[in-house]
Design a protein around this motif. Sequence first.
Motif, PDB file in Angstrom:
ATOM      1  N   ARG A 164       7.912  -6.074   3.164  1.00 53.59           N
ATOM      2  CA  ARG A 164       7.694  -7.240   3.998  1.00 53.59           C
ATOM      3  C   ARG A 164       8.462  -8.414   3.434  1.00 53.59           C
ATOM      4  O   ARG A 164       8.728  -8.480   2.229  1.00 53.59           O
ATOM      5  CB  ARG A 164       6.209  -7.553   4.133  1.00 53.59           C
ATOM      6  CG  ARG A 164       5.460  -7.877   2.850  1.00 53.59           C
ATOM      7  CD  ARG A 164       3.969  -7.969   3.162  1.00 53.59           C
ATOM      8  NE  ARG A 164       3.191  -8.393   2.006  1.00 53.59           N
ATOM      9  CZ  ARG A 164       1.861  -8.486   2.008  1.00 53.59           C
ATOM     10  NH1 ARG A 164       1.173  -8.189   3.107  1.00 53.59           N
ATOM     11  NH2 ARG A 164       1.226  -8.884   0.921  1.00 53.59           N
ATOM     12  N   VAL A 179       5.681  -2.964  -0.306  1.00 56.22           N
ATOM     13  CA  VAL A 179       4.258  -2.951   0.027  1.00 56.22           C
ATOM     14  C   VAL A 179       3.652  -1.588  -0.295  1.00 56.22           C
ATOM     15  O   VAL A 179       2.590  -1.491  -0.909  1.00 56.22           O
ATOM     16  CB  VAL A 179       4.058  -3.268   1.520  1.00 56.22           C
ATOM     17  CG1 VAL A 179       2.598  -3.091   1.917  1.00 56.22           C
ATOM     18  CG2 VAL A 179       4.528  -4.678   1.834  1.00 56.22           C
ATOM     19  N   SER A 182      -1.273  -6.337  -4.035  1.00 54.59           N
ATOM     20  CA  SER A 182      -1.765  -7.254  -3.009  1.00 54.59           C
ATOM     21  C   SER A 182      -2.372  -6.542  -1.802  1.00 54.59           C
ATOM     22  O   SER A 182      -3.083  -7.170  -1.011  1.00 54.59           O
ATOM     23  CB  SER A 182      -0.628  -8.163  -2.539  1.00 54.59           C
ATOM     24  OG  SER A 182       0.449  -7.389  -2.036  1.00 54.59           O
ATOM     25  N   VAL A 183      -2.095  -5.253  -1.661  1.00 54.64           N
ATOM     26  CA  VAL A 183      -2.594  -4.534  -0.473  1.00 54.64           C
ATOM     27  C   VAL A 183      -3.496  -3.357  -0.832  1.00 54.64           C
ATOM     28  O   VAL A 183      -4.045  -2.714   0.075  1.00 54.64           O
ATOM     29  CB  VAL A 183      -1.435  -4.058   0.423  1.00 54.64           C
ATOM     30  CG1 VAL A 183      -0.526  -5.228   0.789  1.00 54.64           C
ATOM     31  CG2 VAL A 183      -0.647  -2.930  -0.212  1.00 54.64           C
ATOM     32  N   MET A 221      -3.187  -1.084   8.310  1.00 53.47           N
ATOM     33  CA  MET A 221      -3.459  -2.340   7.627  1.00 53.47           C
ATOM     34  C   MET A 221      -4.815  -2.863   8.084  1.00 53.47           C
ATOM     35  O   MET A 221      -4.983  -3.204   9.258  1.00 53.47           O
ATOM     36  CB  MET A 221      -2.363  -3.358   7.930  1.00 53.47           C
ATOM     37  CG  MET A 221      -0.957  -2.835   7.629  1.00 53.47           C
ATOM     38  SD  MET A 221       0.322  -4.089   7.820  1.00 53.47           S
ATOM     39  CE  MET A 221       0.191  -4.444   9.572  1.00 53.47           C
ATOM     40  N   LEU A 244      -6.948  -7.723   7.337  1.00 56.63           N
ATOM     41  CA  LEU A 244      -5.759  -8.569   7.285  1.00 56.63           C
ATOM     42  C   LEU A 244      -6.144 -10.030   7.082  1.00 56.63           C
ATOM     43  O   LEU A 244      -7.187 -10.498   7.562  1.00 56.63           O
ATOM     44  CB  LEU A 244      -4.951  -8.403   8.565  1.00 56.63           C
ATOM     45  CG  LEU A 244      -4.181  -7.067   8.656  1.00 56.63           C
ATOM     46  CD1 LEU A 244      -3.768  -6.782  10.087  1.00 56.63           C
ATOM     47  CD2 LEU A 244      -2.971  -7.091   7.745  1.00 56.63           C
ATOM     48  N   ASP A 293      -0.877 -12.113   5.046  1.00 55.73           N
ATOM     49  CA  ASP A 293      -0.130 -10.913   5.443  1.00 55.73           C
ATOM     50  C   ASP A 293       0.849 -11.187   6.577  1.00 55.73           C
ATOM     51  O   ASP A 293       1.540 -10.278   7.033  1.00 55.73           O
ATOM     52  CB  ASP A 293      -1.096  -9.809   5.880  1.00 55.73           C
ATOM     53  CG  ASP A 293      -2.004  -9.351   4.760  1.00 55.73           C
ATOM     54  OD1 ASP A 293      -3.235  -9.242   5.003  1.00 55.73           O
ATOM     55  OD2 ASP A 293      -1.507  -9.104   3.644  1.00 55.73           O
ATOM     56  N   TYR A 353       7.600  -7.039   8.734  1.00 54.88           N
ATOM     57  CA  TYR A 353       7.492  -5.784   8.000  1.00 54.88           C
ATOM     58  C   TYR A 353       8.654  -4.865   8.368  1.00 54.88           C
ATOM     59  O   TYR A 353       9.045  -4.778   9.544  1.00 54.88           O
ATOM     60  CB  TYR A 353       6.160  -5.096   8.315  1.00 54.88           C
ATOM     61  CG  TYR A 353       4.994  -5.789   7.673  1.00 54.88           C
ATOM     62  CD1 TYR A 353       4.520  -6.995   8.168  1.00 54.88           C
ATOM     63  CD2 TYR A 353       4.373  -5.243   6.549  1.00 54.88           C
ATOM     64  CE1 TYR A 353       3.461  -7.650   7.562  1.00 54.88           C
ATOM     65  CE2 TYR A 353       3.309  -5.882   5.936  1.00 54.88           C
ATOM     66  CZ  TYR A 353       2.863  -7.093   6.452  1.00 54.88           C
ATOM     67  OH  TYR A 353       1.807  -7.738   5.852  1.00 54.88           O
TER      68      TYR A 353
END
Length: 127
Positions: free
Chosen positions: A38, A48, A63-64, A83, A86, A90, A94
């Motif tokens: 991203r 990501v 972070s994810v 995802m 969210l 975010d 992407y």
Amino acid sequence: EVQLVVSGGGLVQAGGSLRLSCAASGFTSDRYIIGWFRQAPGTERDGVSCIRFSDGRSDYADSVKGRFTISTDNAKNKVYLQMNSLTPEDTVVYYCGADLEGIHTCPGYGLTRYEYWGQGTQVTVYS
């Protein structure tokens, strides 16, 4: 011709979910890696998540972790990024990228490894 087609972005309220899809075509080997990246305007493209098709090995950026899940449909040569939870942070574009060399592993988000890229898809999360 190698092609990656990205779909699934959009607008969602904070706490909601989206699923991105990356459809890969133009190659037959299963020894490749698909990475999701991203990028916000004026910043570098950040990794990501990635997955290696040959064994399903996957990885997530800190972070994810716990919110995003990467998966494959090998029959359709598709990679999904589910995802959840969210947040406005975010909100970026992407991309998916393909590393076809067959010698790398996942994790690995060096941009020079990924020779092919799909078009970006905008994800916007509002609070």
